[in-house]
Design an enzyme around this catalytic site. Structure first.
Site, PDB file in Angstrom:
ATOM      1  N   PRO A 218      31.365  46.497  39.762  1.00 34.60           N
ATOM      2  CA  PRO A 218      31.137  46.561  38.308  1.00 34.60           C
ATOM      3  C   PRO A 218      29.766  45.979  37.967  1.00 34.60           C
ATOM      4  O   PRO A 218      29.580  44.759  37.972  1.00 34.60           O
ATOM      5  CB  PRO A 218      32.283  45.709  37.731  1.00 34.60           C
ATOM      6  CG  PRO A 218      32.677  44.791  38.841  1.00 34.60           C
ATOM      7  CD  PRO A 218      32.413  45.516  40.118  1.00 34.60           C
ATOM      8  N   ILE A 220      26.614  44.752  35.842  1.00 36.06           N
ATOM      9  CA  ILE A 220      26.183  44.270  34.531  1.00 36.06           C
ATOM     10  C   ILE A 220      24.664  44.228  34.548  1.00 36.06           C
ATOM     11  O   ILE A 220      24.049  44.015  35.599  1.00 36.06           O
ATOM     12  CB  ILE A 220      26.763  42.890  34.185  1.00 36.06           C
ATOM     13  CG1 ILE A 220      26.401  41.852  35.258  1.00 36.06           C
ATOM     14  CG2 ILE A 220      28.260  42.964  33.992  1.00 36.06           C
ATOM     15  CD1 ILE A 220      26.769  40.433  34.867  1.00 36.06           C
ATOM     16  N   ASP A 393      26.468  42.320  40.401  1.00 35.03           N
ATOM     17  CA  ASP A 393      27.870  42.632  40.663  1.00 35.03           C
ATOM     18  C   ASP A 393      28.705  41.579  39.922  1.00 35.03           C
ATOM     19  O   ASP A 393      28.714  40.407  40.303  1.00 35.03           O
ATOM     20  CB  ASP A 393      28.133  42.591  42.170  1.00 35.03           C
ATOM     21  CG  ASP A 393      29.557  42.974  42.541  1.00 35.03           C
ATOM     22  OD1 ASP A 393      30.435  42.969  41.652  1.00 35.03           O
ATOM     23  OD2 ASP A 393      29.797  43.275  43.725  1.00 35.03           O
ATOM     24  N   HIS A 394      29.417  42.017  38.884  1.00 35.88           N
ATOM     25  CA  HIS A 394      30.133  41.063  38.037  1.00 35.88           C
ATOM     26  C   HIS A 394      31.288  40.379  38.776  1.00 35.88           C
ATOM     27  O   HIS A 394      31.803  39.352  38.308  1.00 35.88           O
ATOM     28  CB  HIS A 394      30.669  41.783  36.784  1.00 35.88           C
ATOM     29  CG  HIS A 394      30.706  40.916  35.573  1.00 35.88           C
ATOM     30  ND1 HIS A 394      30.735  39.531  35.637  1.00 35.88           N
ATOM     31  CD2 HIS A 394      30.712  41.215  34.243  1.00 35.88           C
ATOM     32  CE1 HIS A 394      30.765  39.036  34.413  1.00 35.88           C
ATOM     33  NE2 HIS A 394      30.758  40.031  33.547  1.00 35.88           N
ATOM     34  N   ARG A 395      31.700  40.922  39.913  1.00 32.93           N
ATOM     35  CA  ARG A 395      32.731  40.265  40.710  1.00 32.93           C
ATOM     36  C   ARG A 395      32.197  38.987  41.348  1.00 32.93           C
ATOM     37  O   ARG A 395      32.968  38.065  41.643  1.00 32.93           O
ATOM     38  CB  ARG A 395      33.235  41.204  41.811  1.00 32.93           C
ATOM     39  CG  ARG A 395      33.858  42.498  41.318  1.00 32.93           C
ATOM     40  CD  ARG A 395      34.136  43.441  42.468  1.00 32.93           C
ATOM     41  NE  ARG A 395      32.921  43.782  43.205  1.00 32.93           N
ATOM     42  CZ  ARG A 395      32.895  44.551  44.300  1.00 32.93           C
ATOM     43  NH1 ARG A 395      34.027  45.036  44.785  1.00 32.93           N
ATOM     44  NH2 ARG A 395      31.755  44.810  44.905  1.00 32.93           N
TER      45      ARG A 395
END
Length: 421
Positions: A218, A220, A393-395
């Site tokens: 995901p 951002i 990577d928003h993780r």
């Protein structure tokens, strides 16, 4: 008879193309002598003979794409040498990349290949240290893997970084596998008015990996406008000093590489890779610098960039970029990056977003510096403004963490003495 198999020459390699044979059937070969050139997804690599002998058979003709571990030639004592006419004339069909391969590559923790190449015999003495690269031994120590138990897939059975990480992954409880991506069928244009251009190995692997990056990570995006007026003046001063010593000039991109590396050292929570149920926080700051080549995008790596001078970064970047365009970089010079920079400013692009290069967790897209009017002390002045956009990577990286990193990078670039302090 000892088979020469297609070795794994890079972390992301699934197959290779036999670019050219430097030996012919019936030629004598010695251990370590170059037999052929192999085109991987990253570079042209030399394939060395595992043992002394005679090249008895060429199984894979030039231009053939061969999966890792499949035989491409046979070296024996010469008694079984085939005639050149017996060699295959038609390249084998291209191997189709597995849908799950990118997911494994994104975490840099892919499972061991089920078709591992045949390993050439090692020297006499069962207690001799197993052949392995220095990087593989370092990673084995960090992960607690006994390198003596790892099956090598490199040339001559050499244990590579990928082998160590695969062995480490095999020893852990496997996470549930992601559902395979649906296969897409691409129909040719009905008109027939087109040229069909096959993808290069680099383009083919990049297409797979970047598609999976967008699907699985995901993204951002955070953009910062940075006043680089003083940075440009600082660069001019540096180059004026270097010119007196005959040294090569420093580019704005070299200063950006150094500034990013310094900011990463100060913000280690950005210098990470996502690995399922954990993060790998890297000790070294290794900056990938995207380079456009005729065969596709390559990313040479500047290792420990935070510890190098700007002039050293400039010399290394220039050297690796030139060799990347000539496909002469070694695989280990394009692996291990912890953060990537992509600069399109030289093309006049002011702002863009970039796709994260797995297993990294962030990439910085750099645009062109433009002259803009700003208000300072109630006076309108012209300043050079550079826009950078961070894809994260928003993780692995929260928005606030990414924002803090960008704020520090902005401060470094607007006060350039801090970059070299």
């Amino acid at each position: 008879m000892p088979e020469i198999t297609m070795p794994r020459l890079s972390d992301t390699m699934e197959d290779g193309v036999v670019s050219s044979w430097l030996k012919q059937v019936g030629d004598k070969v010695t251990r370590g002598e170059v037999l052929a050139e192999i085109e991987t997804d990253k570079a042209l690599m030399e394939l060395e003979a595992y043992d002394d002998g005679v090249l008895e058979q060429i199984i894979a003709a030039e231009g053939t794409r061969v999966p890792i571990g499949e035989p491409i030639a046979i070296v024996g004592d010469g008694s079984g040498a085939a005639t050149p006419a017996a060699q295959p004339a038609t390249p084998a069909p291209a191997a189709q990349p597995a849908a799950a391969n990118g997911a494994a590559a994104a975490g840099n923790r892919s499972a061991p290949s089920t078709s591992a190449p045949t390993v050439g015999p090692t020297a006499a003495g069962s207690d001799e240290r197993k052949k392995s690269s220095p990087l593989a031994r370092k990673i084995a120590r960090e992960l607690g893997v006994d390198i003596a138990t790892v099956t090598g897939t490199g040339p001559g059975g050499r244990v590579t970084r990928h082998d160590v990480e695969s062995a480490h992954t095999a020893g852990e409880t496997a996470a549930p596998a992601a559902a395979p991506a649906a296969q897409v069928s691409y129909a040719a244009p009905a008109s027939g008015d087109y040229d069909e251009i096959p993808l290069t190995s680099i383009q083919r692997v990049s297409a797979t990996r970047l598609t999976e990056s967008k699907q699985q990570a995901p993204h951002i995006y955070l953009t910062s406008a940075i006043d680089v007026t003083d940075l440009f003046a600082f660069r001019a001063e540096i180059n004026s000093t270097l010119a007196k010593t005959g040294s090569a000039k420093v580019s704005v991109n070299d200063l950006l590489v150094k500034a990013v590396a310094v900011a990463l050292r100060a913000n280690p929570t950005v210098n990470v890779s996502f690995a399922g149920d954990k993060l790998y926080q890297h000790h070294g700051v290794h900056i990938g610098v995207a380079v456009a080549t005729p065969a596709g995008l390559l990313v040479p790596v500047i290792r420990d960039a935070d510890r190098k001078t700007v002039s050293a970064i400039a010399a290394e970047t220039r050297n690796k970029a030139e060799r990347a365009r000539d496909r002469k970089l070694k695989a280990d010079e394009m692996s291990g990056a912890t953060f990537t920079i992509s600069n399109l400013g030289m093309f006049g692009i002011e702002h863009f977003t970039a796709v994260i290069n797995p297993p990294e967790s962030a990439i910085l897209a750099i645009g062109a510096a433009t002259d803009e009017l700003r208000l300072e002390d109630m006076q309108v002045v012209s300043r050079k403004i550079l826009r950078v956009t961070m894809s994260a990577d928003h993780r692995a990286i929260d928005g606030a963490v990414a924002a803090q990193f960008l704020a520090q990078l902005k401060d470094l670039l607007e006060h350039p003495l801090l970059i070299v302090a």
